[in-house]
Design a protein around this motif. Sequence first.
Motif, PDB file in Angstrom:
ATOM      1  N   UNK A 531       0.839  -1.191   0.000  1.00 27.18           N
ATOM      2  CA  UNK A 531       0.000   0.000   0.000  1.00 27.18           C
ATOM      3  C   UNK A 531       0.877   1.245   0.000  1.00 27.18           C
ATOM      4  N   UNK A 532       0.444   2.259  -0.711  1.00 31.53           N
ATOM      5  CA  UNK A 532       1.136   3.546  -0.773  1.00 31.53           C
ATOM      6  C   UNK A 532       0.122   4.664  -0.530  1.00 31.53           C
ATOM      7  N   UNK A 533       0.619   5.738   0.065  1.00 30.33           N
ATOM      8  CA  UNK A 533      -0.247   6.878   0.385  1.00 30.33           C
ATOM      9  C   UNK A 533       0.222   8.083  -0.408  1.00 30.33           C
ATOM     10  N   UNK A 534      -0.639   8.551  -1.284  1.00 25.70           N
ATOM     11  CA  UNK A 534      -0.348   9.754  -2.070  1.00 25.70           C
ATOM     12  C   UNK A 534      -1.052  10.931  -1.407  1.00 25.70           C
ATOM     13  N   UNK A 535      -0.314  11.613  -0.506  1.00 29.65           N
ATOM     14  CA  UNK A 535      -0.870  12.741   0.239  1.00 29.65           C
ATOM     15  C   UNK A 535      -0.980  13.952  -0.684  1.00 29.65           C
ATOM     16  N   UNK A 536      -2.113  14.673  -0.656  1.00 33.62           N
ATOM     17  CA  UNK A 536      -2.268  15.804  -1.600  1.00 33.62           C
ATOM     18  C   UNK A 536      -1.281  16.931  -1.356  1.00 33.62           C
ATOM     19  N   UNK A 537      -0.721  17.034  -0.140  1.00 31.84           N
ATOM     20  CA  UNK A 537       0.216  18.119   0.162  1.00 31.84           C
ATOM     21  C   UNK A 537       1.634  17.605   0.356  1.00 31.84           C
ATOM     22  N   UNK A 538       1.788  16.466   1.034  1.00 28.15           N
ATOM     23  CA  UNK A 538       3.120  15.954   1.358  1.00 28.15           C
ATOM     24  C   UNK A 538       3.669  15.041   0.280  1.00 28.15           C
ATOM     25  N   UNK A 539       2.844  14.682  -0.675  1.00 29.36           N
ATOM     26  CA  UNK A 539       3.294  13.756  -1.697  1.00 29.36           C
ATOM     27  C   UNK A 539       3.235  12.323  -1.196  1.00 29.36           C
ATOM     28  N   UNK A 540       4.190  11.505  -1.615  1.00 33.38           N
ATOM     29  CA  UNK A 540       4.197  10.093  -1.241  1.00 33.38           C
ATOM     30  C   UNK A 540       4.703   9.950   0.194  1.00 33.38           C
ATOM     31  N   UNK A 541       3.846   9.412   1.080  1.00 30.16           N
ATOM     32  CA  UNK A 541       4.193   9.200   2.490  1.00 30.16           C
ATOM     33  C   UNK A 541       4.714   7.780   2.641  1.00 30.16           C
ATOM     34  N   UNK A 542       5.847   7.624   3.323  1.00 32.35           N
ATOM     35  CA  UNK A 542       6.465   6.317   3.478  1.00 32.35           C
ATOM     36  C   UNK A 542       5.603   5.405   4.355  1.00 32.35           C
ATOM     37  N   UNK A 543       5.479   4.137   3.980  1.00 32.17           N
ATOM     38  CA  UNK A 543       4.752   3.198   4.847  1.00 32.17           C
ATOM     39  C   UNK A 543       5.357   3.099   6.236  1.00 32.17           C
ATOM     40  N   UNK A 544       6.667   3.323   6.355  1.00 33.43           N
ATOM     41  CA  UNK A 544       7.298   3.282   7.674  1.00 33.43           C
ATOM     42  C   UNK A 544       6.742   4.358   8.589  1.00 33.43           C
ATOM     43  N   UNK A 545       6.165   5.426   8.004  1.00 38.28           N
ATOM     44  CA  UNK A 545       5.582   6.501   8.811  1.00 38.28           C
ATOM     45  C   UNK A 545       4.113   6.253   9.120  1.00 38.28           C
ATOM     46  N   UNK A 546       3.334   5.838   8.109  1.00 36.74           N
ATOM     47  CA  UNK A 546       1.891   5.787   8.363  1.00 36.74           C
ATOM     48  C   UNK A 546       1.397   4.417   8.837  1.00 36.74           C
ATOM     49  N   UNK A 547       2.115   3.341   8.561  1.00 41.38           N
ATOM     50  CA  UNK A 547       1.656   2.023   9.035  1.00 41.38           C
ATOM     51  C   UNK A 547       1.668   1.952  10.565  1.00 41.38           C
ATOM     52  N   UNK A 548       2.735   2.400  11.271  1.00 42.34           N
ATOM     53  CA  UNK A 548       2.664   2.399  12.745  1.00 42.34           C
ATOM     54  C   UNK A 548       1.526   3.260  13.289  1.00 42.34           C
ATOM     55  N   UNK A 549       1.275   4.417  12.635  1.00 39.84           N
ATOM     56  CA  UNK A 549       0.163   5.255  13.079  1.00 39.84           C
ATOM     57  C   UNK A 549      -1.175   4.560  12.863  1.00 39.84           C
ATOM     58  N   UNK A 550      -1.298   3.848  11.750  1.00 41.61           N
ATOM     59  CA  UNK A 550      -2.533   3.103  11.499  1.00 41.61           C
ATOM     60  C   UNK A 550      -2.711   1.984  12.521  1.00 41.61           C
ATOM     61  N   UNK A 551      -1.612   1.325  12.892  1.00 45.84           N
ATOM     62  CA  UNK A 551      -1.683   0.288  13.927  1.00 45.84           C
ATOM     63  C   UNK A 551      -2.121   0.890  15.253  1.00 45.84           C
ATOM     64  N   UNK A 552      -1.524   2.025  15.606  1.00 44.51           N
ATOM     65  CA  UNK A 552      -1.817   2.637  16.903  1.00 44.51           C
ATOM     66  C   UNK A 552      -3.258   3.113  17.001  1.00 44.51           C
TER      67      UNK A 552
END
Length: 760
Positions: A531-552
Amino acid sequence: MRRHVIAAALICLLGTLWYGLWVSLSPGPVAIGYLFMPAAMATGGLAVRALRRSVPLAPAGRRFWVLLEICCYLFATGFVVLAVDAFRFGPELPDMPPGGAVLIGGGVLVAMWGVAQVPLGVTSWYERGKQWLDRMIAFLGCAVVLWHFGIAPMLWAPEPWTVSALSILLLACLFAAGSITKVAYIAGGPVDRRAMRLVASTGLAAAGVALLAVLEGYHGILPGQAVLMPVCGLLIALGCRRQLSAATNPVPTGKGNVWLPYLAVLAVDVPVADVLVRSWHWAPGVWEGRLVVATAVVVTGLVALRQYVVYRENTRLLREKQESEARLRHEATHDPLTGLANRALFRQGLDTVLATGPATVLLADLDEFKTVNDSLGHDAGDGLLVAFADVLRAAAGPDAEVARLAGDEFAVLVPGDTTGEDVAQAIATATAVPISDQRLLVKFSAGLATAPRGTPASDVLRRADAALYAAKQRGRGNWVRYAGGMERPASAHARLGGDLRRALDAAEFRIVYQPIVALADGRITGVEALVRWEHPEKGLVSPADFIPAAERTGLIVPLGRFVLRETCRQAAAWLAEFGPDLLDKAAPNVSVRQLHDPDFVADVDAALADSGLPANRLVLELTESAVLRGQHVSRVLHELHDMGVRLALDDFGTGESSLSLLRAFPAAIVKLDKSFVDGIELDEPDTPAAHARQAVARAVVQLADALGLETVAEGIENQEQADRLLRLGYAVGQGYHLGRPMPPEKLTEIFAARRVRAAA
């Protein structure tokens, strides 16, 4: 039942009409007036018999109605004996014959016994004692009135009454007082309360006969026999009809009449006043006045006792109410598990301390607490929280306030100029050995913040929370003191969780697919979905950043559901376009939070059904740590295996129980971790670690072959690694050398080109 009621009513009406005609015209002998009572009571007995045959009754209710039927027949027989004497003596009014008196008296006693047997629904001895006290007051109040105005005047009448007549009237008055007292406390049960009241009202008819006898002497006997006493049979028939109606249309249970004892106290005053006004009650040989006064004294004493009981009960209720309020106040401000203060009470204490001076706040939580909950169960987790709360109390000292804010997050308020490091060190020392009944060795992370007087409590807590976040970023078992600017990473992390929810709703996530390739010929045999996150402002967000937040935040569950459904849809579309031999596997990753979701198995089944993808083409990739999460996860994995879905152990070889997992876990594929692939192409490893990597890679493929499992080598970065792995026995691999993650459109182009080459 209606026929019996009509018959009893007609008998009462005929008796009244006959007495009216007899007074004005004297038609026929006086003895006719003695026939209405036995006829009415016989009709009442037949009504009771019809009731017992019509509806099923509870044992207590059936016993009452049987005794009442016997009473009716005894009354009817006794008054038949009296009627026979009336016909024998002609125009004279007969005295009560002894045989009739015995039958009628026996009927009264049977009725009294039946009424006494009706249960009142009181079980505890305390409530039963209170009710008996109330009933005694009410009984004496009613009885003294009936005695004073009914029986006593007959005893001292100029024309003496026979013992038989006096005995029957005395029993009737006792029945009247007892029935009224009993009925007042029947709230429901096997005998309908309204039916019981109708039956008990027969005692009032007897009291009316006594009153006529007092007022009219022997001249009151005939209207009593012809008019008043037949009403008893009608009341019994009406009571039977009411009981029959209650059997088909139950009446809600009500409450007893708590006001009856107070009315009885007032009733006692009436004969007492009469005794004081009329002097004949104190004449020599007349002890009636003394009896009335003595009864009034007894009633007064019982009332005083009852008030004392009420006082004691009210005192007890007030004490229980105060204890309940105190308990509710404590529960509103304390954690029910550990007994510590909760967040609201902690903030209140922090505000109080900051109003007078500086304060230090230490926020602490347990590292890997969720692992304890998942692997050992919530009981073990609760025990660990209680044990850690005891550690905090001991480490903080008597002057500090300790609170449980939420989950495994605790707070310590250290008043004064203390920095809090000594408290953190004391906690670290106490947790250096196993704690709780499970003897668990745990670590904690903590953040400290000190604020001067007047600082808002929310600011202090926010700083301590930022320090705790910084401590967790450094690894387990750390504590950090707040420094300026620490809020920024924590707030960015918190905002990231909010952005995740918005991104899910805005469909900002994309799926890319990394090829899984046959090492022998380079053919793509499967894909891993990422899975990849294409943020409208930040661009491509690394899974290493958003996967832990999604888990939490728990958003990994809906995010994983999206990845699962999209992977199944895309794989089914490729198979439909390029043929069933195109792909052997489509493999999305699954997190431990998804495995704990109660709807996960249903989500997988729905994704397969909606897309049409065969279950054996879906491979769910799980890490070893996710598999080691208790009985629930094991049950879910076996259910998926039974559905035909294949399971893959990702990053195999990095865990502590990799080999034992292969026996308990229904795995179909083993994926060798990248750490064992790095450097495997070297012919002469120059370090023991490199030599160990080759040995592990060789052992894994041999073990998998022995168990009938497929192996996939991850992280292949060059052709030499691919060749070495092929020689070791690995047939399939993936890595940047074989194919980078790519959007589905790019893979579609590759599949189309391969089809063209195959056709050529």
